[in-house]
Motif scaffolding. Structure first.
Motif, PDB file in Angstrom:
ATOM      1  N   GLY A  14     -16.644 -63.367 -27.233  1.00  0.00           N
ATOM      2  CA  GLY A  14     -16.111 -63.259 -28.580  1.00  0.00           C
ATOM      3  C   GLY A  14     -15.613 -61.866 -28.876  1.00  0.00           C
ATOM      4  O   GLY A  14     -15.810 -60.924 -28.110  1.00  0.00           O
ATOM      5  N   GLY A  15     -14.945 -61.723 -30.007  1.00  0.00           N
ATOM      6  CA  GLY A  15     -14.406 -60.436 -30.405  1.00  0.00           C
ATOM      7  C   GLY A  15     -13.192 -60.056 -29.583  1.00  0.00           C
ATOM      8  O   GLY A  15     -12.485 -60.917 -29.058  1.00  0.00           O
ATOM      9  N   LYS A  16     -12.947 -58.761 -29.494  1.00  0.00           N
ATOM     10  CA  LYS A  16     -11.813 -58.285 -28.703  1.00  0.00           C
ATOM     11  C   LYS A  16     -12.163 -56.962 -28.031  1.00  0.00           C
ATOM     12  O   LYS A  16     -13.036 -56.235 -28.504  1.00  0.00           O
ATOM     13  N   ILE A  17     -11.498 -56.700 -26.942  1.00  0.00           N
ATOM     14  CA  ILE A  17     -11.603 -55.413 -26.253  1.00  0.00           C
ATOM     15  C   ILE A  17     -10.224 -54.782 -26.292  1.00  0.00           C
ATOM     16  O   ILE A  17      -9.233 -55.404 -25.912  1.00  0.00           O
ATOM     17  N   VAL A  18     -10.157 -53.562 -26.791  1.00  0.00           N
ATOM     18  CA  VAL A  18      -8.932 -52.776 -26.728  1.00  0.00           C
ATOM     19  C   VAL A  18      -9.169 -51.749 -25.625  1.00  0.00           C
ATOM     20  O   VAL A  18     -10.184 -51.058 -25.632  1.00  0.00           O
ATOM     21  N   TRP A  19      -8.259 -51.685 -24.678  1.00  0.00           N
ATOM     22  CA  TRP A  19      -8.456 -50.814 -23.527  1.00  0.00           C
ATOM     23  C   TRP A  19      -7.221 -49.938 -23.305  1.00  0.00           C
ATOM     24  O   TRP A  19      -6.125 -50.285 -23.721  1.00  0.00           O
ATOM     25  N   ALA A  20      -7.463 -48.821 -22.653  1.00  0.00           N
ATOM     26  CA  ALA A  20      -6.376 -47.921 -22.273  1.00  0.00           C
ATOM     27  C   ALA A  20      -6.700 -47.356 -20.895  1.00  0.00           C
ATOM     28  O   ALA A  20      -7.848 -47.046 -20.595  1.00  0.00           O
TER      29      ALA A  20
END
Length: 182
Positions: free
Chosen positions: A127-133
């Protein structure tokens, strides 16, 4: 022999101090890994992604901390790339926008897009989200097994149960996905 793969993570609550805690964690981790040459860019990316996570959750009052206020920050070293990953329980889609010249905010993702080799979001099964760089390291980090200190528990107690499981599951899912791609 230098290690080519390492990771470390921190679980935080969406409080005003979360950004400085995440920056301190990232700074300590990058020094330990010998990746200080990307420190400035990495710390700016950490600041912007954590700020977005705090805004998404909304700062709680002390008595009102719930699973929605918990988020995770993970740094992952994979060969010559450093990944900054921030998980939160939000579902909104993040896009870089072009703010008006007199806007006080709205430039965070533009900074991330400019500094990172690549960036994006994913939705883990937890669930939710992952923001990655991703940041490309210009040279191999100098991390060795002798330089790894013992892990010290964070001073803030994170809620147990579903909130903690969700953070750990989401961040570990990202690691597993990366390993499967190898």
């Amino acid at each position: 022999m230098p290690l080519r793969r390492a990771w470390d993570r921190l679980t935080l609550i969406a409080l005003p101090t979360a950004v400085s805690c995440a920056r301190a964690f990232a700074s300590r981790t990058l020094r330990r890994w010998g990746a200080t040459h990307v420190m400035d860019d990495a710390l700016l990316i950490v600041s912007e992604l954590v700020t977005n996570a705090v805004k998404a959750a909304g700062p709680p009052r002390r008595a009102d901390i719930t699973a929605e206020h918990v988020f995770g920050v993970q740094l992952r070293l994979d060969g010559t790339s450093l990944y900054v990953e921030v998980w939160d329980s939000g579902h909104e889609t993040l896009t870089a926008r072009t703010p008006a010249p007199d806007d006080e905010g709205g430039r965070g993702l533009l900074l991330v897009q400019t500094l990172a080799t690549r960036w994006g979001t994913c939705r883990p099964p937890a669930g939710g989200k992952i923001v990655w760089a991703e940041l490309t390291l210009s040279r191999e980090p100098t991390l060795t097994t002798r330089t790894l200190p013992l892990r010290v528990p964070p001073p803030i107690r994170v809620p147990t149960g579903k909130a903690r499981e969700q953070v750990e599951s989401a961040l570990m899912q990202r690691v597993l996905d990366g390993l499967r791609r190898l």
